[in-house]
Design a protein around this motif. Structure first.
Motif, short mmCIF file in Angstrom:
data_model
loop_
_atom_site.label_atom_id
_atom_site.label_comp_id
_atom_site.label_asym_id
_atom_site.label_seq_id
_atom_site.Cartn_x
_atom_site.Cartn_y
_atom_site.Cartn_z
N ASN A 101 0.62 -1.52 -0.05
CA ASN A 101 -0.12 0.13 0.11
C ASN A 101 0.94 1.13 0.12
O ASN A 101 0.84 2.06 0.73
N ASP A 102 1.60 1.33 -1.01
CA ASP A 102 2.55 2.21 -0.98
C ASP A 102 2.37 3.10 -2.38
O ASP A 102 2.08 3.50 -3.13
N PRO A 103 1.51 4.43 -1.12
CA PRO A 103 0.95 5.43 -2.15
C PRO A 103 1.77 6.15 -3.50
O PRO A 103 2.02 7.00 -4.51
N ASP A 104 3.17 6.17 -3.16
CA ASP A 104 4.70 7.02 -4.36
C ASP A 104 5.18 5.19 -5.33
O ASP A 104 6.71 6.08 -5.93
N LEU A 105 4.11 4.51 -5.26
CA LEU A 105 4.42 3.13 -5.99
C LEU A 105 4.48 3.47 -6.93
O LEU A 105 2.90 3.36 -7.42
N VAL A 106 5.28 3.04 -8.79
CA VAL A 106 5.12 2.84 -9.96
C VAL A 106 5.75 1.60 -9.76
O VAL A 106 6.86 1.25 -9.70
N LEU A 107 4.90 0.96 -10.02
CA LEU A 107 4.99 -1.34 -10.74
C LEU A 107 4.68 -1.12 -12.09
O LEU A 107 4.16 -0.96 -12.58
N VAL A 108 6.17 -1.35 -12.59
CA VAL A 108 6.14 -1.54 -14.42
C VAL A 108 6.54 -3.42 -14.44
O VAL A 108 7.66 -3.52 -14.14
N VAL A 109 5.49 -3.86 -15.05
CA VAL A 109 5.19 -5.08 -14.62
C VAL A 109 5.66 -6.25 -16.11
O VAL A 109 4.53 -5.60 -16.87
N LEU A 110 5.81 -6.96 -16.44
CA LEU A 110 5.86 -7.64 -17.51
C LEU A 110 6.42 -8.95 -17.85
O LEU A 110 7.42 -9.00 -16.68
N GLY A 111 6.51 -9.33 -19.47
CA GLY A 111 6.93 -10.81 -19.34
C GLY A 111 8.48 -10.75 -19.54
O GLY A 111 8.38 -9.75 -20.60
N ASP A 112 9.36 -11.82 -19.57
CA ASP A 112 10.39 -11.58 -20.41
C ASP A 112 10.56 -12.07 -21.71
O ASP A 112 11.35 -11.95 -22.70
N HIS A 113 9.74 -13.35 -22.03
CA HIS A 113 9.77 -14.09 -23.26
C HIS A 113 7.90 -14.86 -23.07
O HIS A 113 7.85 -15.10 -21.87
N GLN A 114 7.84 -15.24 -23.90
CA GLN A 114 7.03 -16.47 -24.84
C GLN A 114 8.01 -18.19 -23.89
O GLN A 114 8.98 -18.01 -23.71
N PRO A 115 6.75 -18.35 -23.45
CA PRO A 115 7.08 -20.09 -22.94
C PRO A 115 7.66 -20.79 -24.21
O PRO A 115 7.25 -20.76 -24.93
N ALA A 116 8.13 -22.42 -23.83
CA ALA A 116 8.62 -22.93 -24.99
C ALA A 116 7.74 -23.52 -25.44
O ALA A 116 6.45 -23.31 -25.60
N PRO A 117 7.88 -24.07 -27.22
CA PRO A 117 6.50 -24.23 -27.92
C PRO A 117 5.86 -25.36 -27.10
O PRO A 117 4.87 -25.40 -27.68
N ILE A 118 6.41 -26.14 -26.56
CA ILE A 118 5.21 -27.13 -25.55
C ILE A 118 4.54 -26.11 -25.21
O ILE A 118 3.03 -27.00 -25.37
N VAL A 119 4.06 -24.95 -24.73
CA VAL A 119 3.38 -24.41 -23.98
C VAL A 119 2.64 -23.35 -25.41
O VAL A 119 1.47 -23.00 -25.83
N SER A 120 3.57 -22.54 -25.69
CA SER A 120 3.13 -21.35 -27.07
C SER A 120 2.41 -21.67 -28.33
O SER A 120 2.11 -21.65 -28.99
N GLY A 121 2.65 -23.13 -28.37
CA GLY A 121 2.99 -23.96 -30.40
C GLY A 121 3.88 -23.20 -31.28
O GLY A 121 5.07 -22.50 -30.23
N GLN A 122 3.77 -24.53 -32.41
CA GLN A 122 4.81 -23.13 -32.93
C GLN A 122 4.67 -21.97 -33.69
O GLN A 122 3.01 -21.53 -33.64
N ASP A 123 5.42 -21.65 -34.19
CA ASP A 123 5.48 -20.28 -35.10
C ASP A 123 4.43 -19.07 -34.02
O ASP A 123 3.51 -18.38 -34.48
N ALA A 124 4.91 -19.30 -33.38
CA ALA A 124 3.90 -18.32 -31.86
C ALA A 124 4.89 -16.74 -31.69
O ALA A 124 6.11 -16.92 -32.01
N SER A 125 4.31 -16.58 -31.72
CA SER A 125 5.00 -14.67 -31.68
C SER A 125 6.08 -14.50 -30.40
O SER A 125 5.47 -15.00 -29.57
N ARG A 126 6.29 -13.44 -30.49
CA ARG A 126 7.43 -13.27 -29.19
C ARG A 126 6.83 -12.15 -27.90
O ARG A 126 7.73 -11.68 -27.36
N ASP A 127 5.52 -11.70 -28.61
CA ASP A 127 5.08 -10.74 -27.36
C ASP A 127 4.77 -11.43 -26.45
O ASP A 127 4.47 -12.16 -25.59
N VAL A 128 4.99 -9.58 -25.10
CA VAL A 128 5.22 -10.74 -23.75
C VAL A 128 3.61 -9.18 -23.13
O VAL A 128 4.01 -8.03 -23.92
#
Length: 524
Positions: A449-476
């Motif tokens: 509960n920090d009133p002065d907090l700015v959080l930038v949260v993101l993924g680093d990469h897509q999971p492996a093709p066993i999850v993402s499937g073939q020819d998946a994008s690289r978007d996060v």
């Protein structure tokens, strides 16, 4: 037997690359050339040397093809021989997935198979050449005829099996492709000094940097393997959407707002430090050689911008078990937290040395709880790192900093050896890991509960093709969360979507564009 070996072994790289045994229905150019060459050589020592070289080249091509196939299946990239250091990390991932004994056994078996194949190819080439020399006229005619047939079929593109040209040079092709990738890597490395020097923020006075964020705690949090597939795959995203909706409702009740979009990551399936360094430096870092060169340069990173503007800078990377010199020599962090200095004595969860919720709790208690200088931090969360088993569970915030609370959880979760027997179980485990990581983040936001907090949260990469499937994008996905409306006024031109769940038509930036746009939005 010798003819069979010479016919099949040089085709291995193509079979490995295509993933189908249909590639064996081809005629290898490499064997034709070496047999004709050996038949014409009068000196036995020279013939042995040529045959041995032939065997080693075929084995090298097969090894390169195998490694390349492994990189494609897990990282969706081709293997660059200049990036051989990655093999150590690749082995680490295999070790985490199937155990150190099994992983070592696989390596030993492969090494034995490589030696046997090299010896067999050398013997086969010599054996066939002896037969040709014994009946020189007739045998040379046969070999020459085979060579002519290969050339004709290559020119005509003839096929015995659909999709498989009869004339093959798979081994030469594998070595040529690897050499070409190495040359491209060297070219990219040669261009790097110019890209590093072209930096509009290197000489910006500190008084003009990040003026719109003065007095705020700014956290950049990477959620491991948090990719677009987590939000847009119907078989995975149901539970994740629910966590995001519930979390967003809690954020709203606590006075937070959020906006989201997508970034295109330079990596896929692993090698997270490429994404971390790309976001920080504004350079596209997709090779280890480029990463190493950037880390030894004077490129202006986000951490340096915050430090020069008056922030205390912190790195919290619970997967680090060894000293990380770049944390101080390049990023210039004032404090480095890792697996050895945050007081965690509980069990590991697959690759993850420390559960995400413990990481958030430790950071909140040690950096945000008492009156403090504004903090800029990068936190690299790892509970959603492959093999996604066993998984921790969320606990009450007051207990999250107690290592003992996690001890029974490791035994209750499914081990990786069970999960990875079924691809569907792997995908489900991945989805549960993202739900946990997001839940841990929302737990931190609600309780700190920090009133002065700015959080930038993101993924680093897509999971492996066993999850993402073939020819998946690289978007996060990427989101900015804050209680201060002026934060969102500063990024109004970005046209990001409100909330934690960006729609499919949300803006997509290359990850290396983020640094400059962030500095431009929040600096004078």
């Amino acid at each position: 037997m010798a003819i069979l070996i010479l016919t099949a072994a040089p085709l291995l790289p193509g079979v490995i690359a295509d993933g189908t045994p249909a590639g064996f229905a081809r005629l290898p150019w490499e064997s034709i050339v070496v047999v004709l060459l050996l038949a014409l050589m009068p000196w036995r020592p020279a013939r042995v040397a040529v045959a041995a070289t032939f065997g080693l080249l075929i084995v090298l091509a097969s090894v390169l093809a195998g490694i390349d196939a492994g990189f494609e299946s897990t990282l969706d990239i081709h293997f660059d021989p200049l990036e051989w250091q990655r093999l150590r990390e690749a082995f680490g991932v295999v070790e985490d997935s199937i155990g150190s004994v099994a992983a070592t056994t696989v390596i030993v078996v492969l090494a034995i198979a490589i030696v046997i194949l090299a010896v067999a190819l050398t013997w086969a080439a010599l054996r066939v050449s002896v037969a040709i020399r014994a009946g020189r006229t007739r045998s040379t005619t046969v070999a020459s005829t085979v060579a002519i047939v290969w050339i004709v079929t290559a020119l005509l593109g003839a096929r015995l099996v659909p999709g498989q040209p009869t004339a093959a040079s798979a081994s030469v092709g594998a070595i040529t492709a690897a050499t070409s990738r190495a040359a491209e890597g060297l070219s990219a490395l040669a261009d790097l000094p110019r890209e590093i020097a072209t930096d509009p923020y290197r000489d910006t006075p500190s008084s003009e940097l990040l003026t719109a964020l003065r007095g705020k705690d700014v956290i950049f949090a990477f959620i491991e393997s948090y990719g677009q597939v987590a939000l847009q795959n119907s078989s995975l995203s149901g539970g994740i959407h629910q966590v995001l909706r519930d979390g967003e409702a809690q954020l709203t009740a606590d006075g937070y707002s959020s906006q989201s979009a997508f970034l295109t990551s330079p990596t896929f399936g692993g090698i997270s430090w490429f994404a971390h360094s790309t976001l920080q430096t504004g350079l596209w870092i997709d090779k280890q050689s480029i990463y190493d060169a950037v880390m030894q340069s004077d490129r202006f990173a986000l951490s340096e911008a915050f430090s020069s503007a008056g922030w205390r800078t912190v790195s919290d990377s619970p997967s680090n078990t060894q000293p990380w010199p770049y944390g101080t020599s390049f990023y210039g962090y004032d404090a480095l937290y890792d697996a050895d200095n945050v007081g965690y004595h509980g069990p590991t969860f697959g690759y993850a040395q420390i559960p995400d919720q413990y990481t958030w709790k430790f950071f909140a208690d040690h950096e945000l709880a008492a009156p403090h200088q504004p903090v800029m931090a990068e936190i690299d969360l790892v509970s959603s790192h492959t093999p996604w088993a066993p998984l921790p569970q969320l606990v009450p915030w007051s207990e999250a900093g107690d290592s003992a609370v996690y001890i029974p959880q490791a035994a209750e979760g499914k081990p990786a050896s069970v999960v990875w027997q079924d691809p569907e179980q792997v995908r489900q485990a991945y989805a549960e890991s993202i739900q946990y990581s997001l839940g841990a983040m929302f737990s931190f936001l609600h309780n700190s509960n920090d009133p002065d907090l700015v959080l930038v949260v993101l993924g680093d990469h897509q999971p492996a093709p066993i999850v993402s499937g073939q020819d998946a994008s690289r978007d996060v996905p990427i989101s900015i969360i804050s209680k201060d409306p002026t934060v969102f006024q500063s990024i109004e031109g970005w046209q990001w979507h409100d909330g934690m769940l960006p729609a499919s038509d949300a803006p997509i930036w290359p990850m290396d564009a983020f640094r400059d746009r962030f500095l431009a939005a929040f600096s004078a």
